[in-house]
Design an enzyme around this catalytic site. Structure first.
Site: not given
Length: 345
Positions: A320, A126, A34, A36, A66, A98-99
């Site tokens: 994150h 991932e 992903h 984003d 990530d 995705e987030e």
């Protein structure tokens, strides 16, 4: 046969294909990631989060773990992949949103389903420390709007308190969550070995002396693979229909509850006998059974009938956060892994 300049072919939104040496586009390996990232608002970074900073054998920046490291490594190897005499193609599946609950990839999955595309296997990159992950829970997110009737707070019998009725529903969701915690079913390969439910946002009311007309909240549940997510949601909606709404409408005939799905993605349960699972295990020399509580897009590919596993550089513990980082050694390991895997085609 496609020439080198036409080799990277746009297949559908978010996809690019490196054909086999004889021009075939069907089958082959999917590398999924992903594009984003989560926001950096309120986080205290030591460096610019949107410029990669290298220090002490690590790269720092939003998304490096990530899962932009995996994407960058894969794309950097495209010229090398194109020089290989591959019998099967390589597909890059790069999604958006995705987030916020795997909201982007379903468009791609539905396009592939409509076209009847057949794929041999998928690796979702991932962050797993370059270890094999064979399962994760499903993600199911919902928004609830509880409509009551406003009145002065001194006249409680003339209103219908949306916050209080929302609280009853939230308590019911908590009750269902506790039953799964106490009674299972369980899968001890997960760090949280049962299905979880939680209410994570809420707002309502306009003043301390006004009975609230509206209360909105979001809730989610993360179900073990194999558990019927629709049946679990039906438990909640049955309570709304049979208990909550009648109680509300006894106070105000126009009262009601709206529930809408904001995002849903199925869990993953990889087949150990699948070619992609055996290949990734062999290339990483990893036979351990790992299952994770966080969700990915892997279950979406599996729902299309594509055997899928998770294996990527970096660690979810760094994702994150402020000062997110990935060890350069992890990227080098990923490069060796992808090179060997594509060579098997």
């Amino acid at each position: 046969m496609p020439n080198a300049t036409a080799a990277v072919r746009s297949w559908c939104a978010g996809r690019a294909t490196l054909p086999s040496h004889d021009g075939k586009l069907e089958g082959g390996l999917v590398l999924s990631g992903h594009t984003d990232v989560v926001p950096v608002d309120g986080q205290d970074w030591d460096t610019d989060p949107f410029k990669v900073h290298e220090a002490n054998g690590r790269l720092f920046g939003r998304g490096v773990a990530d899962m932009k490291g995996f994407i960058a490594v894969g794309l950097s190897l495209v010229p090398e992949f194109m020089r290989m005499k591959r019998k099967r193609p390589v597909h890059f599946a790069l999604s958006f949103d995705e987030e916020i609950g795997c909201a982007g990839a379903p468009y791609m999955i539905e396009e592939l389903r409509a076209r009847g595309v057949k794929l041999d296997g998928c690796v979702v990159g991932e962050p797993s420390g370059m270890k094999v992950v064979v399962a994760h829970k499903g993600i199911n997110m919902f928004r609830c709007r509880v409509h009551g009737k406003a009145a002065h707070s001194s006249l409680t019998d003339r209103g219908c308190n949306a916050i209080e009725h929302a609280a009853s529903l939230i308590c019911k969701i908590r009750e269902i969550a506790e039953s799964h915690k106490r009674q299972g079913p369980y899968d001890k390969a997960y760090d949280v070995p049962y299905t979880t439910l939680s209410t994570n946002q809420i707002q309502g009311g306009i003043a301390v002396n006004t009975i609230p007309e509206l209360c909105e909240f979001t809730y989610e549940f993360r179900n073990l693979p194999g558990m019927n997510a629709d049946a679990l949601q039906e438990q909640i909606e049955a309570y709304i229909r049979q208990d909550l709404v009648p109680a509300m409408q006894a106070e105000h005939a126009a009262a009601g509850v709206e529930v809408s799905s904001s995002s849903r993605a199925p869990g993953l349960s990889a087949e150990e006998a699948a070619e992609i699972t055996r290949l990734v295990r062999a290339l990483t020399d990893d036979q351990e059974t790992r299952k994770v509580a966080y969700g990915t897009e892997a279950g979406l590919f599996q729902s299309l009938g594509v055997p899928t596993v998770i294996c990527g550089p970096g660690h979810i513990e760094q994702a994150h956060k402020a000062n997110e980082f990935i060890d350069i050694e992890q990227l080098e390991e990923c490069e060796r892994f992808l090179r060997k895997m594509v060579a098997t085609l």
